[in-house]
Structure formats: C-alpha cells, structure tokens
Motif scaffolding. Structure first.
Motif, PDB file in Angstrom:
ATOM      1  N   PHE A  91       0.803  -1.087   0.260  1.00 18.36           N
ATOM      2  CA  PHE A  91      -0.084   0.062   0.079  1.00 18.36           C
ATOM      3  C   PHE A  91       1.104   1.726   0.113  1.00 18.36           C
ATOM      4  N   GLN A  92       0.230   2.127  -0.586  1.00 15.97           N
ATOM      5  CA  GLN A  92       1.038   3.423  -0.825  1.00 15.97           C
ATOM      6  C   GLN A  92       0.930   3.807   0.852  1.00 15.97           C
ATOM      7  N   THR A  93       0.555   3.586   2.231  1.00 15.88           N
ATOM      8  CA  THR A  93       0.278   4.218   3.177  1.00 15.88           C
ATOM      9  C   THR A  93       1.125   3.542   4.187  1.00 15.88           C
ATOM     10  N   PHE A  94       2.044   2.421   3.174  1.00 14.53           N
ATOM     11  CA  PHE A  94       2.649   1.267   3.999  1.00 14.53           C
ATOM     12  C   PHE A  94       1.867  -0.162   4.939  1.00 14.53           C
ATOM     13  N   ASN A  95       0.963   0.723   6.061  1.00 12.61           N
ATOM     14  CA  ASN A  95       0.336  -0.710   6.895  1.00 12.61           C
ATOM     15  C   ASN A  95       1.167  -1.557   7.305  1.00 12.61           C
ATOM     16  N   LEU A  96       2.312  -0.986   8.178  1.00 10.17           N
ATOM     17  CA  LEU A  96       2.835  -1.807   9.468  1.00 10.17           C
ATOM     18  C   LEU A  96       2.675  -1.454  10.269  1.00 10.17           C
ATOM     19  N   PHE A  97       2.727  -2.308  11.369  1.00  5.98           N
ATOM     20  CA  PHE A  97       2.215  -2.192  12.436  1.00  5.98           C
ATOM     21  C   PHE A  97       3.176  -1.236  13.798  1.00  5.98           C
ATOM     22  N   PRO A  98       2.544  -0.492  14.053  1.00  5.34           N
ATOM     23  CA  PRO A  98       4.066   0.451  14.665  1.00  5.34           C
ATOM     24  C   PRO A  98       4.513   0.311  15.790  1.00  5.34           C
ATOM     25  N   VAL A  99       4.038  -1.138  16.744  1.00  2.00           N
ATOM     26  CA  VAL A  99       4.990  -1.044  18.151  1.00  2.00           C
ATOM     27  C   VAL A  99       5.616  -2.962  17.687  1.00  2.00           C
ATOM     28  N   LEU A 100       5.453  -3.446  15.992  1.00  2.42           N
ATOM     29  CA  LEU A 100       5.943  -3.920  16.003  1.00  2.42           C
ATOM     30  C   LEU A 100       7.579  -3.744  15.154  1.00  2.42           C
ATOM     31  N   SER A 101       8.742  -4.615  15.332  1.00  2.00           N
ATOM     32  CA  SER A 101       9.961  -4.471  14.573  1.00  2.00           C
ATOM     33  C   SER A 101       9.515  -4.377  13.328  1.00  2.00           C
ATOM     34  N   ALA A 102      10.829  -4.239  12.840  1.00  3.25           N
ATOM     35  CA  ALA A 102      10.905  -4.903  10.874  1.00  3.25           C
ATOM     36  C   ALA A 102      10.797  -5.911  10.534  1.00  3.25           C
ATOM     37  N   GLU A 103      11.282  -7.411  11.463  1.00  5.62           N
ATOM     38  CA  GLU A 103      11.444  -8.488  11.242  1.00  5.62           C
ATOM     39  C   GLU A 103       9.552  -8.827  11.783  1.00  5.62           C
ATOM     40  N   GLU A 104       9.060  -8.638  12.669  1.00  5.71           N
ATOM     41  CA  GLU A 104       7.989  -8.610  13.737  1.00  5.71           C
ATOM     42  C   GLU A 104       7.168  -8.463  12.657  1.00  5.71           C
ATOM     43  N   ASN A 105       6.847  -7.195  11.649  1.00  6.34           N
ATOM     44  CA  ASN A 105       6.202  -7.113  10.917  1.00  6.34           C
ATOM     45  C   ASN A 105       6.101  -8.155   9.408  1.00  6.34           C
ATOM     46  N   VAL A 106       7.354  -8.206   9.501  1.00  4.11           N
ATOM     47  CA  VAL A 106       7.327  -9.995   7.844  1.00  4.11           C
ATOM     48  C   VAL A 106       6.840 -10.560   8.474  1.00  4.11           C
ATOM     49  N   GLU A 107       7.380 -11.247   9.584  1.00  3.39           N
ATOM     50  CA  GLU A 107       6.951 -12.475   9.996  1.00  3.39           C
ATOM     51  C   GLU A 107       4.715 -12.494  10.689  1.00  3.39           C
ATOM     52  N   TYR A 108       4.552 -11.136  10.750  1.00  7.87           N
ATOM     53  CA  TYR A 108       3.631 -11.220  11.119  1.00  7.87           C
ATOM     54  C   TYR A 108       2.179 -12.086  10.362  1.00  7.87           C
ATOM     55  N   PRO A 109       2.085 -11.747   8.406  1.00  3.92           N
ATOM     56  CA  PRO A 109       1.200 -12.741   8.339  1.00  3.92           C
ATOM     57  C   PRO A 109       1.321 -14.362   8.213  1.00  3.92           C
ATOM     58  N   LEU A 110       2.944 -14.415   7.962  1.00  2.00           N
ATOM     59  CA  LEU A 110       3.136 -16.686   8.497  1.00  2.00           C
ATOM     60  C   LEU A 110       2.450 -16.656   9.932  1.00  2.00           C
ATOM     61  N   LEU A 111       1.988 -15.877  10.458  1.00  2.00           N
ATOM     62  CA  LEU A 111       1.602 -16.428  11.867  1.00  2.00           C
ATOM     63  C   LEU A 111       0.210 -17.829  11.712  1.00  2.00           C
ATOM     64  N   GLN A 112      -0.600 -16.735  10.645  1.00  3.62           N
ATOM     65  CA  GLN A 112      -2.004 -17.855  10.565  1.00  3.62           C
ATOM     66  C   GLN A 112      -1.532 -18.821   9.361  1.00  3.62           C
ATOM     67  N   PHE A 113      -0.929 -19.081   9.208  1.00  3.65           N
ATOM     68  CA  PHE A 113      -0.646 -20.506   8.618  1.00  3.65           C
ATOM     69  C   PHE A 113       0.077 -21.597   9.768  1.00  3.65           C
ATOM     70  N   LYS A 114      -0.946 -22.353   9.877  1.00  5.44           N
ATOM     71  CA  LYS A 114      -0.168 -23.878  10.957  1.00  5.44           C
ATOM     72  C   LYS A 114       0.471 -24.855  10.324  1.00  5.44           C
ATOM     73  N   ASP A 115       0.350 -24.795   9.391  1.00  8.15           N
ATOM     74  CA  ASP A 115       1.420 -25.398   8.189  1.00  8.15           C
ATOM     75  C   ASP A 115       2.506 -25.140   8.313  1.00  8.15           C
ATOM     76  N   ILE A 116       3.238 -23.471   8.966  1.00  2.17           N
ATOM     77  CA  ILE A 116       4.611 -23.454   8.609  1.00  2.17           C
ATOM     78  C   ILE A 116       5.240 -23.072   9.858  1.00  2.17           C
ATOM     79  N   SER A 117       6.242 -23.874  10.159  1.00  2.00           N
ATOM     80  CA  SER A 117       7.226 -24.100  11.272  1.00  2.00           C
ATOM     81  C   SER A 117       8.365 -23.148  12.341  1.00  2.00           C
TER      82      SER A 117
END
Length: 229
Positions: A91-117
C-alpha cells in the motif's frame, strides 16, 4: 497461463439511495509473471479492480478466476484462505504495525499458517529482509525507518507468504523521486527473479514505462490493454 481472468465483470455500489457503477463489463486476462500497470484518472475503477483481484470485494455480476479458481460462490473463509496463500499487498501508506519491529512485521502474516514451522517463519523473514536490503534494520520499528525503508519492509512482508500475485496500490505515491525509483527497480528485479506477478494501480509514469502490460481504465470501462515489452 492466465493467473487472473475477468469475464464480463461489473461492480456496483450504493451511495445513499443512488446506485453507482464502478466497473462495467470488464473482460481481462493477466498472464503469470507479468509486471502490469493499471492506469486511469482518480475514480476510474483502478482500486476496485485491485480489490476484486485481492478477494477483498466481490463482483456484482460476471466471473473472476484467480490462479484458476472461480471466486464466485466461495465462502468468506475460503476467500480469506485464497487471499492469504495467493496474494500479497503493498500500500502507499505502508500499513505496518508501529509497535512491531521490521522483522516482526514481515513475520506477522505467516503466523496464520499452521503448516509453517517457527524455523521456516524465521528463515523466510531473514531471507526477505535481506532481499530488500534491510537485514541490519531487522530490529528497528517503523518510526525509526525512512519512508523508503518502510516500503521495503512492506515488500518483504508481501513476499514472505510466497504469493503468486502482488497487488501494489500507488506504492510510490508517498516517496520522493529517487526513493520511488529505487523501490520500483527492486520490485522489477523481484519480478524477474521470482516470476512473481505484480499488478499496480498507478498514476506514476515510471511504473507505466516499466510495465510489460498496460491497462487503461476510464469511468469503469476498459479502454485499452497493450503489451509493451
């Protein structure tokens, strides 16, 4: 192979008691691996097309096929799963979570996948932060990063789920010219290397110049579609 196909797609919204037609009888095919730009004036229907491809919205009539699947009739949960596994968003407004670090923002969408360790989540996070050149900024929060760096985090986050399609809504709009140029070159390189399909909604002439395919929308109608490369 077409990764996106619209067949006689129309979209209408109710604005108060008035019916507004956002798209009218759109027929469109987007090939896998293409770098595509959708151009047109504000209000022409560009964002509506992105929302339909992204399974955020559904058509009023017609059929949409995403990665070979007809999205018509799918339940909200099925659409959510298709979106999560097939599509990344920038998105043009980035839509990052301000309380999370860069790596936590990147990892966040992966948390919904139970098949990813946990191990694979960490590996993907490190890999894509490295690809966008931000490995040493992994522990920085968004307010400690420049606009260009925040957009790079957003790109890494979009890539982390291994999507076939990345939808980019005016991704350079809030960046200065030099930074925007760097972001576009990065996305073009990822497109070449990973064969990820990029679909832009844009006013930026640089995006249009880099596109393999250019689609023009006016008043909700597809005016032209041209292969440029």
């Amino acid at each position: 192979m077409s990764i996106v196909r619209f067949v006689n797609v129309s979209k209408e919204y109710m604005l108060g008691e008035q019916k507004v037609r956002a798209l009218k009888d759109i027929n469109l095919e987007i090939e896998e691996g293409v770098f595509l730009a959708i151009a047109g004036p504000s209000g022409s229907g560009k964002s509506t097309i992105l929302n339909l491809i992204g399974c955020i919205d559904t058509p009023s009539s017609g059929n949409i096929y995403i990665n070979g699947q007809d999205v018509s009739g799918k339940t909200p949960d099925e659409l959510s799963d298709l979106r999560a596994r097939t599509i990344g968003f920038i998105f043009q407004t980035f839509n990052l979570f301000p309380v999370l670090s860069a790596e936590e923002n990147v990892e966040y969408p992966l948390l919904q996948f139970k098949d990813i360790s946990t191990k694979e989540r960490r590996e993907r996070t490190v890999k894509f932060l490295d690809i966008v050149g931000l490995a040493k900024f992994a522990h920085h929060r968004p307010n400690q990063l420049s606009g260009g760096q925040r957009q790079r985090v957003a790109i890494a986050r979009a890539l982390a789920t291994h999507p076939k399609i990345i939808l980019a809504d005016e991704p350079t709009a809030n960046l200065d010219h030099k930074t925007g140029e760097g972001i576009l070159q990065l996305m073009k390189e990822i497109n070449r290397r990973e064969q990820t399909t990029f679909i832009f909604s844009t006013h930026d002439a640089r995006v249009m110049a880099m596109a393999d395919q250019l689609i023009h929308i006016e008043d909700g109608e597809l005016i032209a579609s041209e292969i440029t490369k």
